[in-house]
Design an enzyme around this catalytic site. Structure first.
Site, PDB file in Angstrom:
ATOM      1  CG  ASP A  41     -22.999 -22.626   5.812  1.00  8.66           C
ATOM      2  OD1 ASP A  41     -23.659 -21.568   5.809  1.00  8.66           O
ATOM      3  OD2 ASP A  41     -21.994 -22.792   6.519  1.00  8.66           O
ATOM      4  CG  ASP A  42     -22.283 -27.018   2.689  1.00  8.58           C
ATOM      5  OD1 ASP A  42     -21.600 -25.997   2.898  1.00  8.58           O
ATOM      6  OD2 ASP A  42     -22.066 -28.101   3.249  1.00  8.58           O
TER       7      ASP A  42
ATOM      8  CG  HIS B 114     -20.053 -21.985   2.387  1.00  6.16           C
ATOM      9  ND1 HIS B 114     -19.478 -21.632   3.574  1.00  6.16           N
ATOM     10  CD2 HIS B 114     -20.281 -23.332   2.472  1.00  6.16           C
ATOM     11  CE1 HIS B 114     -19.367 -22.703   4.351  1.00  6.16           C
ATOM     12  NE2 HIS B 114     -19.837 -23.747   3.706  1.00  6.16           N
TER      13      HIS B 114
ATOM     14  CG  HIS C 153     -17.533 -26.777   1.146  1.00  8.78           C
ATOM     15  ND1 HIS C 153     -16.844 -27.413   2.140  1.00  8.78           N
ATOM     16  CD2 HIS C 153     -18.618 -26.245   1.741  1.00  8.78           C
ATOM     17  CE1 HIS C 153     -17.488 -27.276   3.276  1.00  8.78           C
ATOM     18  NE2 HIS C 153     -18.576 -26.562   3.069  1.00  8.78           N
TER      19      HIS C 153
ATOM     20  CG  HIS D  95     -25.140 -27.833   6.217  1.00  5.20           C
ATOM     21  ND1 HIS D  95     -25.084 -27.952   7.588  1.00  5.20           N
ATOM     22  CD2 HIS D  95     -23.947 -27.344   5.805  1.00  5.20           C
ATOM     23  CE1 HIS D  95     -23.869 -27.549   7.991  1.00  5.20           C
ATOM     24  NE2 HIS D  95     -23.170 -27.188   6.926  1.00  5.20           N
TER      25      HIS D  95
END
Ligand SMILES: [Zn+2]
Length: 241
Positions: A50-51, A101, A105, A192
């Site tokens: 993620d991210d 995602h 965020h 991440h």
């Protein structure tokens, strides 16, 4: 003289051909043993990130995954796409799966339609423009979802079953040990790819779980291998048997 030159050219061409053949053979044998195995008969596990993307860390991760013949799934932040279109194309080209995602965020629960669209639909459109296809999964930030998120998602919602909280202390050894200890067939690992320590951890996890006979696959591959269909608006945590 001309005959000599001709022989020389033939010799060079033969040499090139032999070199190329050797290169192809070496490349083939260098692939992990599990690359051609039947997914349904293996212990399967999915790495998800993620991210990202973040050029320095994501690129190093992609290099490491490519060396190991591993496919993963990346849930990307919309506002980070503009500077990373080449990285996103590389993910897609190398067989990784891509998901949304959100753009900024943000937590998706309790958003109205316009705010939801600004986070999810906008990111989907950006990814479609970069990649030319439109089949992206959704991972809501913080794993937060409600009926509104399910109704508006327009694609499967993918959570996780193994979360070492790599962002918390950025301790590579702790993250590796926790994931390896919790690993089980059908699991979904959350990491991440924006931290160097998480890239180190991910590659060490791959090596340790490869040694235990795990095969790393994308989310689509994982659920397909287990005969579980991924439906829009449904939430999935794992594909445990
Ligand atoms: Zn996140």
């Amino acid at each position: 003289m001309r005959r000599y030159q001709k022989r020389g050219i033939i010799a060079v061409l033969a040499g090139l051909l032999a070199g190329l053949t050797l290169l192809i053979c070496v490349r083939r044998t260098a692939l992990p043993v599990d690359a051609s195995a039947h997914l349904s008969q293996q212990k399967l596990i999915a790495l998800t990130f993620d991210d990202g993307p973040r050029r320095s860390t994501t690129t190093r991760l992609l290099d490491g995954l490519a060396e190991r013949g591993v496919k993963a799934t990346f849930f990307l932040i919309g506002k980070q796409l503009a500077d990373h279109e080449d990285v996103v194309r590389r993910m897609d080209r190398e067989g990784h799966q891509i998901g949304i995602h959100t753009f900024d965020h943000v937590q998706l629960t309790d958003l109205n339609q316009a705010d939801f669209d600004a986070q999810v639909v906008t990111t989907r459109t950006l990814l479609k423009d970069i990649l030319g296809h439109n089949d992206f999964l959704l991972r809501p930030p913080y794993g937060k979802w409600d009926e509104g998120v399910k109704k508006r998602a327009g694609c499967p919602i993918i959570l996780w079953s193994i979360d070492p909280e790599d962002w918390n202390d950025k301790n590579t050894d702790r993250v590796v040990n926790m994931v390896v200890n919790q690993a089980r067939d059908g699991g979904i690992i959350l990491l991440h790819d924006i931290y160097p320590q998480s890239v180190d951890a991910a590659l060490a996890i791959v090596d340790k779980l490869h040694a235990q006979g795990y095969y790393f696959c994308t989310i689509d591959q994982l659920f397909a291998a287990r005969g579980i269909s991924l439906n829009p608006g449904e939430v999935y945590w794992n594909a445990y048997p």
